[in-house]
Design a protein around this motif. Structure first.
Motif, PDB file in Angstrom:
ATOM      1  N   GLY A 237      -7.572 -46.334  47.010  1.00  0.00           N
ATOM      2  CA  GLY A 237      -6.425 -45.434  46.904  1.00  0.00           C
ATOM      3  C   GLY A 237      -5.952 -45.184  45.487  1.00  0.00           C
ATOM      4  O   GLY A 237      -5.124 -44.292  45.261  1.00  0.00           O
ATOM      5  N   SER A 238      -6.477 -45.936  44.511  1.00  0.00           N
ATOM      6  CA  SER A 238      -6.033 -45.748  43.128  1.00  0.00           C
ATOM      7  C   SER A 238      -6.966 -44.868  42.312  1.00  0.00           C
ATOM      8  O   SER A 238      -6.662 -44.546  41.160  1.00  0.00           O
ATOM      9  CB  SER A 238      -5.896 -47.109  42.433  1.00  0.00           C
ATOM     10  OG  SER A 238      -7.163 -47.723  42.271  1.00  0.00           O
ATOM     11  N   ILE A 239      -8.096 -44.461  42.878  1.00  0.00           N
ATOM     12  CA  ILE A 239      -9.078 -43.677  42.128  1.00  0.00           C
ATOM     13  C   ILE A 239      -8.496 -42.316  41.753  1.00  0.00           C
ATOM     14  O   ILE A 239      -7.778 -41.683  42.525  1.00  0.00           O
ATOM     15  CB  ILE A 239     -10.382 -43.509  42.933  1.00  0.00           C
ATOM     16  CG1 ILE A 239     -11.500 -42.945  42.036  1.00  0.00           C
ATOM     17  CG2 ILE A 239     -10.171 -42.629  44.158  1.00  0.00           C
ATOM     18  CD1 ILE A 239     -12.867 -42.983  42.697  1.00  0.00           C
ATOM     19  N   LYS A 240      -8.784 -41.873  40.548  1.00  0.00           N
ATOM     20  CA  LYS A 240      -8.332 -40.575  40.063  1.00  0.00           C
ATOM     21  C   LYS A 240      -9.467 -39.557  40.222  1.00  0.00           C
ATOM     22  O   LYS A 240     -10.627 -39.872  39.970  1.00  0.00           O
ATOM     23  CB  LYS A 240      -7.906 -40.657  38.599  1.00  0.00           C
ATOM     24  CG  LYS A 240      -6.739 -41.615  38.361  1.00  0.00           C
ATOM     25  CD  LYS A 240      -5.504 -41.194  39.111  1.00  0.00           C
ATOM     26  CE  LYS A 240      -4.326 -42.119  38.824  1.00  0.00           C
ATOM     27  NZ  LYS A 240      -3.121 -41.761  39.604  1.00  0.00           N
TER      28      LYS A 240
ATOM     29  N   LYS B 181      -3.096 -30.319  48.166  1.00  0.00           N
ATOM     30  CA  LYS B 181      -2.572 -30.848  49.423  1.00  0.00           C
ATOM     31  C   LYS B 181      -3.484 -31.929  49.981  1.00  0.00           C
ATOM     32  O   LYS B 181      -3.018 -32.972  50.466  1.00  0.00           O
ATOM     33  CB  LYS B 181      -2.403 -29.715  50.424  1.00  0.00           C
ATOM     34  CG  LYS B 181      -1.812 -30.140  51.761  1.00  0.00           C
ATOM     35  CD  LYS B 181      -1.642 -28.944  52.675  1.00  0.00           C
ATOM     36  CE  LYS B 181      -1.084 -29.369  54.032  1.00  0.00           C
ATOM     37  NZ  LYS B 181      -0.919 -28.196  54.946  1.00  0.00           N
ATOM     38  N   ARG B 182      -4.798 -31.703  49.903  1.00  0.00           N
ATOM     39  CA  ARG B 182      -5.755 -32.646  50.490  1.00  0.00           C
ATOM     40  C   ARG B 182      -5.947 -33.901  49.633  1.00  0.00           C
ATOM     41  O   ARG B 182      -6.080 -35.000  50.178  1.00  0.00           O
ATOM     42  CB  ARG B 182      -7.099 -31.948  50.714  1.00  0.00           C
ATOM     43  CG  ARG B 182      -7.051 -30.893  51.815  1.00  0.00           C
ATOM     44  CD  ARG B 182      -8.382 -30.193  51.992  1.00  0.00           C
ATOM     45  NE  ARG B 182      -9.455 -31.117  52.393  1.00  0.00           N
ATOM     46  CZ  ARG B 182     -10.714 -30.743  52.603  1.00  0.00           C
ATOM     47  NH1 ARG B 182     -11.065 -29.468  52.448  1.00  0.00           N
ATOM     48  NH2 ARG B 182     -11.623 -31.633  52.970  1.00  0.00           N
ATOM     49  N   ILE B 183      -5.959 -33.741  48.333  1.00  0.00           N
ATOM     50  CA  ILE B 183      -6.228 -34.887  47.458  1.00  0.00           C
ATOM     51  C   ILE B 183      -4.936 -35.590  47.033  1.00  0.00           C
ATOM     52  O   ILE B 183      -4.930 -36.784  46.752  1.00  0.00           O
ATOM     53  CB  ILE B 183      -7.049 -34.447  46.232  1.00  0.00           C
ATOM     54  CG1 ILE B 183      -8.391 -33.864  46.708  1.00  0.00           C
ATOM     55  CG2 ILE B 183      -7.294 -35.605  45.275  1.00  0.00           C
ATOM     56  CD1 ILE B 183      -9.286 -33.395  45.603  1.00  0.00           C
ATOM     57  N   GLY B 184      -3.839 -34.866  46.987  1.00  0.00           N
ATOM     58  CA  GLY B 184      -2.544 -35.480  46.698  1.00  0.00           C
ATOM     59  C   GLY B 184      -2.413 -35.986  45.275  1.00  0.00           C
ATOM     60  O   GLY B 184      -2.945 -35.411  44.327  1.00  0.00           O
ATOM     61  N   ASN B 185      -1.709 -37.101  45.144  1.00  0.00           N
ATOM     62  CA  ASN B 185      -1.407 -37.643  43.820  1.00  0.00           C
ATOM     63  C   ASN B 185      -2.636 -38.178  43.089  1.00  0.00           C
ATOM     64  O   ASN B 185      -2.560 -38.484  41.898  1.00  0.00           O
ATOM     65  CB  ASN B 185      -0.364 -38.752  43.932  1.00  0.00           C
ATOM     66  CG  ASN B 185       0.986 -38.223  44.357  1.00  0.00           C
ATOM     67  OD1 ASN B 185       1.323 -37.071  44.111  1.00  0.00           O
ATOM     68  ND2 ASN B 185       1.770 -39.065  45.026  1.00  0.00           N
TER      69      ASN B 185
END
Length: 257
Positions: A72-75, A91-95
């Motif tokens: 969950g931390s991958i950029k 929207k799909r990839i988010g933050n």
């Protein structure tokens, strides 16, 4: 830091290689095997994934989502040669989404994005019992003794500007004024290069005829004792004669009573 690149075009890899050589990232490239990339994310700590939207087997956005499920931390940096629905991608990839790049893009643009996700280097400046600079625990090697001494002088100034005339006075006392200024300019160029090579070019701001060190970007034993106090029992910048006044001040204010 670990970066992976996924693009099914060989030309894209040729473009990426020069972009990442001086970034400090370890890089792996996957041309047409998204499952190998997913295995990499599963088994290694991958910090950044650069993914082309148009990929065989699994499209780039879906692949990015699968990577986020694993870590969950991958950029994620999305690249494409065609216009995309950016709102849908966000929207799909988010933050996890860092940016969307369109081909062709240049080195400066890509490196600026990478710099935004890379952690700031940890800089420690040692002044007691000798002057040295460490970046992420590794000592910086200076190609010029005077460039190193100039950085020591800026460190001694503790976040105040050092004028060119002041630097010339302390570092080149036996030179005439014009020659001293030329030597100062040479030291500045060499110091700039050393800082850049070690990824810490923002540590010092050079302006016309003066320079200043950014005390917020580094930790320094000398600055620490000025801020937090303590007992001064070491030698301060012993290799530089001009440091004796500061050493005397430290002995008076912080020396053993």
């Amino acid at each position: 830091m670990k970066l992976i690149v996924l693009d099914d075009e060989v030309a894209a890899f040729n473009n990426f290689l020069p972009m990442i050589l001086d970034t400090g990232f370890e890089c792996s490239m996957f041309k047409d095997d998204p499952y190998a990339a997913l295995d990499c994310v599963t088994n290694e700590k991958v910090d950044v994934a650069v993914i082309d939207v148009k990929m065989p087997i699994i499209d780039g956005i879906t692949l990015a989502e699968k990577m986020i499920e694993i870590d969950g931390s991958i950029k994620i940096i999305i690249v494409s040669g065609y216009s995309q629905n950016e709102e849908e991608i966000k929207k799909r990839i988010g933050n996890n989404l860092v940016d969307i790049l369109y081909k062709p893009y240049d080195v400066a643009e890509f490196n600026k994005i990478l710099a935004a996700v890379a952690p700031a280097p940890k800089i420690f400046i040692k002044t007691f019992n000798g002057f040295d600079v460490f970046v992420n625990g590794k000592a910086v090697r200076f190609s010029s003794a005077k460039a190193k001494e100039l950085l020591a002088l800026l460190t001694d100034a503790n976040g105040s500007y050092v004028q060119m005339e002041t630097a010339v006075y302390y570092l080149w006392q036996n030179k005439d004024a014009e020659h001293g200024k030329n030597l100062y300019r040479d030291a500045v160029c060499r110091l700039r290069l050393t800082l850049k090579q070690n990824g810490i070019e923002r540590l010092v701001r050079f302006e016309r005829g003066r320079a200043i060190i950014d005390v917020e970007r580094a930790e320094c034993d000398y600055w620490n004792i000025l801020k937090d106090g303590g007992v001064f029992v070491a030698r301060y910048l012993p290799q530089y004669e001009w440091a004796v006044d500061t050493e005397a001040m430290l002995s008076i204010k912080y020396g053993e009573q």
